[in-house]
Write a protein that holds these residues in place. Structure first.
Motif, PDB file in Angstrom:
ATOM      1  N   MET A 198       0.913  -1.249  -0.233  1.00 64.26           N
ATOM      2  CA  MET A 198      -0.138  -0.015  -0.085  1.00 64.26           C
ATOM      3  C   MET A 198       0.802   1.341   0.041  1.00 64.26           C
ATOM      4  O   MET A 198       1.874   1.143   0.711  1.00 64.26           O
ATOM      5  N   THR A 199       0.379   2.198  -0.625  1.00 66.07           N
ATOM      6  CA  THR A 199       1.219   3.674  -0.613  1.00 66.07           C
ATOM      7  C   THR A 199       0.553   4.295   0.503  1.00 66.07           C
ATOM      8  O   THR A 199      -0.078   3.776   1.346  1.00 66.07           O
ATOM      9  N   ASP A 200       0.815   5.520   0.525  1.00 66.42           N
ATOM     10  CA  ASP A 200       0.415   6.506   1.773  1.00 66.42           C
ATOM     11  C   ASP A 200      -1.042   6.778   1.604  1.00 66.42           C
ATOM     12  O   ASP A 200      -1.609   7.510   2.466  1.00 66.42           O
ATOM     13  N   LEU A 201      -1.663   6.129   0.649  1.00 65.35           N
ATOM     14  CA  LEU A 201      -3.201   6.627   0.218  1.00 65.35           C
ATOM     15  C   LEU A 201      -4.183   5.895   1.508  1.00 65.35           C
ATOM     16  O   LEU A 201      -3.762   4.679   1.665  1.00 65.35           O
ATOM     17  N   TYR A 202      -4.722   6.702   2.139  1.00 69.89           N
ATOM     18  CA  TYR A 202      -5.791   6.014   2.961  1.00 69.89           C
ATOM     19  C   TYR A 202      -6.846   5.516   2.068  1.00 69.89           C
ATOM     20  O   TYR A 202      -7.475   6.116   1.429  1.00 69.89           O
ATOM     21  N   LEU A 203      -6.999   4.309   2.582  1.00 68.43           N
ATOM     22  CA  LEU A 203      -8.011   3.520   1.750  1.00 68.43           C
ATOM     23  C   LEU A 203      -9.128   2.885   2.896  1.00 68.43           C
ATOM     24  O   LEU A 203      -8.728   2.349   3.965  1.00 68.43           O
ATOM     25  N   ASN A 204     -10.379   3.243   2.905  1.00 71.00           N
ATOM     26  CA  ASN A 204     -11.320   2.494   3.814  1.00 71.00           C
ATOM     27  C   ASN A 204     -11.614   1.190   2.814  1.00 71.00           C
ATOM     28  O   ASN A 204     -12.258   1.312   1.759  1.00 71.00           O
ATOM     29  N   THR A 205     -11.064  -0.183   3.166  1.00 68.42           N
ATOM     30  CA  THR A 205     -11.198  -1.066   2.586  1.00 68.42           C
ATOM     31  C   THR A 205     -12.665  -1.568   2.456  1.00 68.42           C
ATOM     32  O   THR A 205     -12.727  -2.642   1.946  1.00 68.42           O
ATOM     33  N   ASN A 206     -13.557  -1.027   3.140  1.00 66.41           N
ATOM     34  CA  ASN A 206     -15.173  -1.496   3.085  1.00 66.41           C
ATOM     35  C   ASN A 206     -15.453  -1.035   1.617  1.00 66.41           C
ATOM     36  O   ASN A 206     -15.320   0.070   1.064  1.00 66.41           O
ATOM     37  N   LEU A 207     -16.179  -2.198   0.914  1.00 65.11           N
ATOM     38  CA  LEU A 207     -16.698  -1.990  -0.321  1.00 65.11           C
ATOM     39  C   LEU A 207     -18.205  -1.983   0.031  1.00 65.11           C
ATOM     40  O   LEU A 207     -18.798  -2.546   0.750  1.00 65.11           O
ATOM     41  N   TYR A 208     -18.796  -0.770  -0.663  1.00 68.88           N
ATOM     42  CA  TYR A 208     -20.265  -0.551  -0.418  1.00 68.88           C
ATOM     43  C   TYR A 208     -20.902  -0.702  -1.617  1.00 68.88           C
ATOM     44  O   TYR A 208     -20.526  -0.102  -2.908  1.00 68.88           O
ATOM     45  N   THR A 209     -22.337  -1.193  -1.669  1.00 70.02           N
ATOM     46  CA  THR A 209     -23.189  -1.146  -2.911  1.00 70.02           C
ATOM     47  C   THR A 209     -24.382  -0.174  -2.809  1.00 70.02           C
ATOM     48  O   THR A 209     -25.441  -0.687  -3.184  1.00 70.02           O
ATOM     49  N   ILE A 210     -24.403   0.716  -1.845  1.00 72.51           N
ATOM     50  CA  ILE A 210     -25.496   1.529  -1.708  1.00 72.51           C
ATOM     51  C   ILE A 210     -24.620   2.947  -1.542  1.00 72.51           C
ATOM     52  O   ILE A 210     -23.525   3.114  -1.464  1.00 72.51           O
ATOM     53  N   ARG A 211     -25.803   3.904  -1.870  1.00 70.97           N
ATOM     54  CA  ARG A 211     -25.200   5.493  -1.699  1.00 70.97           C
ATOM     55  C   ARG A 211     -24.640   5.696  -0.498  1.00 70.97           C
ATOM     56  O   ARG A 211     -25.290   5.098   0.613  1.00 70.97           O
ATOM     57  N   PRO A 212     -23.702   6.818  -0.146  1.00 71.59           N
ATOM     58  CA  PRO A 212     -23.354   6.962   1.112  1.00 71.59           C
ATOM     59  C   PRO A 212     -24.401   8.004   1.798  1.00 71.59           C
ATOM     60  O   PRO A 212     -25.368   8.530   1.059  1.00 71.59           O
ATOM     61  N   ASP A 246      -8.568   8.665   0.333  1.00 69.82           N
ATOM     62  CA  ASP A 246      -8.105  10.043   0.419  1.00 69.82           C
ATOM     63  C   ASP A 246      -8.247  10.425  -1.371  1.00 69.82           C
ATOM     64  O   ASP A 246      -8.619   9.736  -2.149  1.00 69.82           O
ATOM     65  N   VAL A 247      -7.803  11.960  -1.310  1.00 71.32           N
ATOM     66  CA  VAL A 247      -8.009  12.327  -2.847  1.00 71.32           C
ATOM     67  C   VAL A 247      -6.881  11.310  -3.347  1.00 71.32           C
ATOM     68  O   VAL A 247      -5.844  11.098  -3.138  1.00 71.32           O
ATOM     69  N   THR A 248      -7.225  11.373  -4.806  1.00 67.14           N
ATOM     70  CA  THR A 248      -6.444  10.647  -5.633  1.00 67.14           C
ATOM     71  C   THR A 248      -6.347  11.492  -7.130  1.00 67.14           C
ATOM     72  O   THR A 248      -7.007  11.445  -7.915  1.00 67.14           O
ATOM     73  N   PRO A 249      -5.318  12.296  -7.025  1.00 71.64           N
ATOM     74  CA  PRO A 249      -5.276  13.442  -8.188  1.00 71.64           C
ATOM     75  C   PRO A 249      -4.625  12.841  -9.740  1.00 71.64           C
ATOM     76  O   PRO A 249      -4.567  13.662 -10.448  1.00 71.64           O
ATOM     77  N   THR A 250      -4.052  11.543  -9.275  1.00 71.99           N
ATOM     78  CA  THR A 250      -3.383  11.252 -10.434  1.00 71.99           C
ATOM     79  C   THR A 250      -3.744   9.686 -10.714  1.00 71.99           C
ATOM     80  O   THR A 250      -4.175   9.022  -9.679  1.00 71.99           O
ATOM     81  N   ILE A 251      -3.499   9.052 -11.964  1.00 75.93           N
ATOM     82  CA  ILE A 251      -3.900   7.691 -12.207  1.00 75.93           C
ATOM     83  C   ILE A 251      -2.915   6.759 -11.176  1.00 75.93           C
ATOM     84  O   ILE A 251      -3.406   5.796 -11.044  1.00 75.93           O
ATOM     85  N   GLU A 252      -1.695   7.334 -11.224  1.00 72.13           N
ATOM     86  CA  GLU A 252      -0.777   6.547 -10.194  1.00 72.13           C
ATOM     87  C   GLU A 252      -1.442   6.330  -8.844  1.00 72.13           C
ATOM     88  O   GLU A 252      -1.101   5.181  -8.369  1.00 72.13           O
ATOM     89  N   ALA A 253      -2.143   7.088  -8.220  1.00 67.48           N
ATOM     90  CA  ALA A 253      -2.584   7.217  -7.240  1.00 67.48           C
ATOM     91  C   ALA A 253      -3.647   5.987  -6.969  1.00 67.48           C
ATOM     92  O   ALA A 253      -3.902   5.794  -5.715  1.00 67.48           O
ATOM     93  N   CYS A 254      -3.994   5.685  -8.050  1.00 62.39           N
ATOM     94  CA  CYS A 254      -5.431   4.778  -8.135  1.00 62.39           C
ATOM     95  C   CYS A 254      -4.906   3.168  -8.054  1.00 62.39           C
ATOM     96  O   CYS A 254      -5.930   2.294  -8.150  1.00 62.39           O
ATOM     97  N   HIS A 255      -3.754   2.743  -8.064  1.00 61.16           N
ATOM     98  CA  HIS A 255      -3.465   1.629  -8.239  1.00 61.16           C
ATOM     99  C   HIS A 255      -4.048   0.623  -7.056  1.00 61.16           C
ATOM    100  O   HIS A 255      -4.540  -0.577  -7.458  1.00 61.16           O
ATOM    101  N   ASP A 256      -3.880   0.998  -6.017  1.00 60.37           N
ATOM    102  CA  ASP A 256      -4.269   0.228  -4.808  1.00 60.37           C
ATOM    103  C   ASP A 256      -5.986   0.225  -4.908  1.00 60.37           C
ATOM    104  O   ASP A 256      -6.615  -0.813  -4.391  1.00 60.37           O
ATOM    105  N   ILE A 257      -6.575   1.245  -5.462  1.00 61.34           N
ATOM    106  CA  ILE A 257      -7.859   1.278  -5.599  1.00 61.34           C
ATOM    107  C   ILE A 257      -8.385   0.124  -6.746  1.00 61.34           C
ATOM    108  O   ILE A 257      -9.396  -0.790  -6.702  1.00 61.34           O
ATOM    109  N   ASP A 258      -7.763  -0.035  -7.776  1.00 55.87           N
ATOM    110  CA  ASP A 258      -7.690  -0.902  -8.608  1.00 55.87           C
ATOM    111  C   ASP A 258      -7.874  -2.154  -8.206  1.00 55.87           C
ATOM    112  O   ASP A 258      -8.849  -3.025  -8.632  1.00 55.87           O
ATOM    113  N   LYS A 259      -6.797  -2.564  -7.183  1.00 56.94           N
ATOM    114  CA  LYS A 259      -6.796  -3.806  -6.690  1.00 56.94           C
ATOM    115  C   LYS A 259      -8.201  -4.121  -5.995  1.00 56.94           C
ATOM    116  O   LYS A 259      -8.470  -5.242  -5.900  1.00 56.94           O
ATOM    117  N   LEU A 260      -8.490  -3.191  -5.086  1.00 58.19           N
ATOM    118  CA  LEU A 260      -9.706  -3.569  -4.222  1.00 58.19           C
ATOM    119  C   LEU A 260     -10.805  -3.562  -4.966  1.00 58.19           C
ATOM    120  O   LEU A 260     -11.606  -4.627  -4.625  1.00 58.19           O
TER     121      LEU A 260
END
Length: 185
Positions: A1-15, A44-58
């Protein structure tokens, strides 16, 4: 993981609405009205595509790179969806759409036409383009995937959606079409 904070909970409903921007909630309204299922991940904020790699995996997807472009005269505007791992070559795309000298469009047009800010560019912003000022360009490789990822007009959340829901439900509903382009790897 990078320094990006990820809430690893996945949701299928609106917040819950509290703390969310109106433009984000509008995306969930659209998805619900069209009965489109989604998976949501807050982060957390993902200003670039590189910051999205951990999100891709989850989310088990390839997040799309979304670029807001214009011609030199700033009279034609484009939203390009392409795989995040492809490099963008302006001349290659410009030839395909007969629009030489493409460049990144100024942020004020992005906000005016799509109601999004730099770093949050998303196909979902087209729902705010009621005058159809922005042309959607989609790399053919995006359409080969069962799912795609995008932001709900804010880069602190990512969504996993079926590609066919975009092409068959969302785009017709918001009165947008797409032009399929072929970008080299």
């Amino acid at each position: 993981m990078t320094d990006l904070y990820l809430n690893t909970n996945l949701y299928t409903i609106r917040p819950e609405a509290e703390g969310r921007l109106k433009k984000e909630l509008k995306v969930y309204d659209l998805l619900e009205s069209l009965h489109i299922p989604f998976t949501r991940l807050d982060h957390d904020v993902t200003p670039t595509i590189e910051a999205c790699h951990d999100i891709d995996k989850l989310l088990a997807i390839n997040i799309c790179k979304n670029l807001f472009l214009c011609n030199a005269q700033k009279t034609r505007f484009y939203l390009l969806m392409m795989p995040g791992d492809k490099k963008f070559k302006t001349s290659e795309l410009g030839k395909q759409i007969n629009s030489p000298r493409l460049s990144f469009a100024p942020a004020e047009y992005m906000e005016e036409y799509l109601d999004i800010t730099p770093g949050s560019v998303s196909v979902m912003g087209l729902m705010n383009d009621t005058d159809n000022r922005v042309e959607l360009l989609v790399d053919e490789d995006v359409l080969k995937e069962e799912y795609f990822g995008c932001h709900p007009c804010i880069n602190t959340t990512s969504l996993k959606l079926k590609t066919t829901d975009l092409t068959d439900k969302i785009l017709p509903h918001i009165h947008h079409t797409m032009t399929v382009v072929r970008l080299s790897s």
